[in-house]
Scaffold this active site. Structure first.
Site, PDB file in Angstrom:
ATOM      1  N   GLY A  46       0.838  -1.196   0.000  1.00  0.00           N
ATOM      2  CA  GLY A  46       0.000   0.000   0.000  1.00  0.00           C
ATOM      3  C   GLY A  46       0.873   1.247   0.000  1.00  0.00           C
ATOM      4  N   GLN A  51       2.487   9.935   2.136  1.00  0.00           N
ATOM      5  CA  GLN A  51       3.836   9.383   2.341  1.00  0.00           C
ATOM      6  C   GLN A  51       4.842   9.893   1.324  1.00  0.00           C
ATOM      7  OE1 GLN A  51       2.010   5.236   2.631  1.00  0.00           O
ATOM      8  NE2 GLN A  51       3.825   4.998   3.895  1.00  0.00           N
ATOM      9  N   CYS A  91       5.266  -0.414   7.877  1.00  0.00           N
ATOM     10  CA  CYS A  91       4.978   0.837   7.169  1.00  0.00           C
ATOM     11  C   CYS A  91       6.229   1.286   6.437  1.00  0.00           C
ATOM     12  CB  CYS A  91       4.544   1.908   8.174  1.00  0.00           C
ATOM     13  SG  CYS A  91       4.126   3.486   7.404  1.00  0.00           S
ATOM     14  N   LEU A  92       6.070   1.648   5.168  1.00  0.00           N
ATOM     15  CA  LEU A  92       7.232   2.094   4.385  1.00  0.00           C
ATOM     16  C   LEU A  92       7.788   3.402   4.941  1.00  0.00           C
ATOM     17  CD1 LEU A  92       5.833   1.252   0.827  1.00  0.00           C
ATOM     18  CD2 LEU A  92       7.393  -0.118   2.251  1.00  0.00           C
ATOM     19  N   HIS A 133      -5.090   1.325   7.188  1.00  0.00           N
ATOM     20  CA  HIS A 133      -3.741   1.884   7.426  1.00  0.00           C
ATOM     21  C   HIS A 133      -3.488   3.070   6.482  1.00  0.00           C
ATOM     22  CE1 HIS A 133       0.761   1.103   8.166  1.00  0.00           C
ATOM     23  NE2 HIS A 133       0.782   1.905   7.097  1.00  0.00           N
ATOM     24  N   GLU A 134      -3.867   2.904   5.195  1.00  0.00           N
ATOM     25  CA  GLU A 134      -3.609   3.971   4.212  1.00  0.00           C
ATOM     26  C   GLU A 134      -4.534   5.180   4.442  1.00  0.00           C
ATOM     27  OE1 GLU A 134      -0.926   3.573   2.792  1.00  0.00           O
ATOM     28  OE2 GLU A 134      -0.769   1.411   3.068  1.00  0.00           O
ATOM     29  N   HIS A 137      -3.111   7.278   7.021  1.00  0.00           N
ATOM     30  CA  HIS A 137      -2.059   8.185   6.500  1.00  0.00           C
ATOM     31  C   HIS A 137      -2.705   9.465   5.959  1.00  0.00           C
ATOM     32  CE1 HIS A 137       1.729   6.091   6.857  1.00  0.00           C
ATOM     33  NE2 HIS A 137       1.302   5.021   6.198  1.00  0.00           N
TER      34      HIS A 137
HETATM   35  O1  K1U Z   1       1.513   2.341   4.102  1.00  0.00           O
HETATM   36  C1  K1U Z   1       2.564   1.736   3.969  1.00  0.00           C
HETATM   37  O2  K1U Z   1       3.572   2.187   4.443  1.00  0.00           O
HETATM   38  C2  K1U Z   1       2.600   0.419   3.253  1.00  0.00           C
HETATM   39  C3  K1U Z   1       2.544  -0.779   4.201  1.00  0.00           C
HETATM   40  C4  K1U Z   1       1.111  -1.267   4.215  1.00  0.00           C
HETATM   41  C5  K1U Z   1       0.724  -2.216   5.313  1.00  0.00           C
HETATM   42  C6  K1U Z   1       1.426  -3.369   5.589  1.00  0.00           C
HETATM   43  C7  K1U Z   1       1.016  -4.238   6.591  1.00  0.00           C
HETATM   44  C8  K1U Z   1      -0.105  -3.953   7.307  1.00  0.00           C
HETATM   45  C9  K1U Z   1      -0.796  -2.797   7.051  1.00  0.00           C
HETATM   46  C10 K1U Z   1      -0.389  -1.942   6.043  1.00  0.00           C
HETATM   47  C11 K1U Z   1       3.498  -1.831   3.686  1.00  0.00           C
HETATM   48  O3  K1U Z   1       3.364  -2.285   2.599  1.00  0.00           O
HETATM   49  S1  K1U Z   1       4.769  -2.348   4.727  1.00  0.00           S
HETATM   50  C12 K1U Z   1       5.565  -3.643   3.775  1.00  0.00           C
HETATM   51  C13 K1U Z   1       4.795  -4.912   3.739  1.00  0.00           C
HETATM   52  O4  K1U Z   1       3.913  -5.121   4.547  1.00  0.00           O
HETATM   53  C14 K1U Z   1       5.082  -5.942   2.729  1.00  0.00           C
HETATM   54  C15 K1U Z   1       6.135  -5.839   1.860  1.00  0.00           C
HETATM   55  C16 K1U Z   1       6.372  -6.832   0.917  1.00  0.00           C
HETATM   56  C17 K1U Z   1       5.555  -7.916   0.831  1.00  0.00           C
HETATM   57  C18 K1U Z   1       4.513  -8.053   1.700  1.00  0.00           C
HETATM   58  C19 K1U Z   1       4.266  -7.066   2.639  1.00  0.00           C
HETATM   59 ZN    ZN Z   2       2.200   3.200   6.263  1.00  0.00          ZN
END
Ligand code: K1U
Ligand code: ZN
Length: 167
Positions: A46, A51, A91-92, A133-134, A137
């Site tokens: 996401g 972000q 979260c990225l 989650h998004e 943000h």
């Molecule tokens: O909003 C963001 O920063 C993105 C975030 C979204 C998210 C992940 C987990 C739970 C709720 C919301 C991410 O993508 S973090 C990275 C991640 O979860 C992931 C990366 C590669 C493969 C699978 C998952």
């Molecule tokens: Zn996030």
């Protein structure tokens, strides 16, 4: 297409409340495409416009293994919530930090797509978690704000130190 720079917590810009998108322009289409490219490259499931320091109500999500189920949600609004689910989130914008958050297990979201059509979407499990989650943000909220004050302080110090060392 372009890879966009992702803001890192505790950057205060992550707490900006995003404004609704008034019109689907070519600029919005390009931004959505760049956000999807940035999300896939990270990699993540996401990304919200907040972000990447664009404070408009636009987000992308794709929880599929094959990365072929991209959803672009414009002016998303949760119209119904049901149940509770506890899931470990990342979260990225908060690299290297993962913790459990409780959210609604099922949601119904009203949102516009890139064709300018408003539709409702039912989401369950990970998709529901990711959309919540998004949308957080877009409301200026980072998932660490669901954690204890002590954890938030530790995370802030850790990421501030990492950013200083990377300079
Ligand atoms: O909003 C963001 O920063 C993105 C975030 C979204 C998210 C992940 C987990 C739970 C709720 C919301 C991410 O993508 S973090 C990275 C991640 O979860 C992931 C990366 C590669 C493969 C699978 C998952
Ligand atoms: Zn996030």
């Amino acid at each position: 297409m372009a890879l966009l720079k992702i803001l890192h917590y505790p950057d205060p810009r992550l707490h900006t409340v995003a404004e609704p998108v008034a019109e689907i322009t070519n600029e919005i289409r390009q931004l959505a495409a760049d956000m999807a490219e940035t999300m896939y490259a990270a990699p993540g499931i996401g990304l919200a416009a907040t972000q990447i320091d664009r404070h408009i109500r636009l987000l992308v999500v794709d929880i599929s293994e094959e990365k072929n189920q991209l959803l672009t949600l414009i002016n998303p609004r949760i119209v119904q919530k049901e149940g509770e689910i506890v899931h470990e989130e990342g979260c990225l914008s908060v690299p290297g930090i993962y913790d459990n958050v409780t959210r609604a297990e099922h949601i119904r979201v009203s949102a516009m797509n890139l064709a300018g059509e408003v539709a409702e979407l039912d989401a369950h499990g990970l998709l529901a978690i990711c959309i919540q989650h998004e949308i957080d943000h877009l409301d200026g909220k980072v998932f660490v704000e669901y954690l204890s004050r002590l954890k938030q302080t530790r995370i802030k110090h850790k990421l501030t130190k990492q950013a200083r060392e990377a300079m």
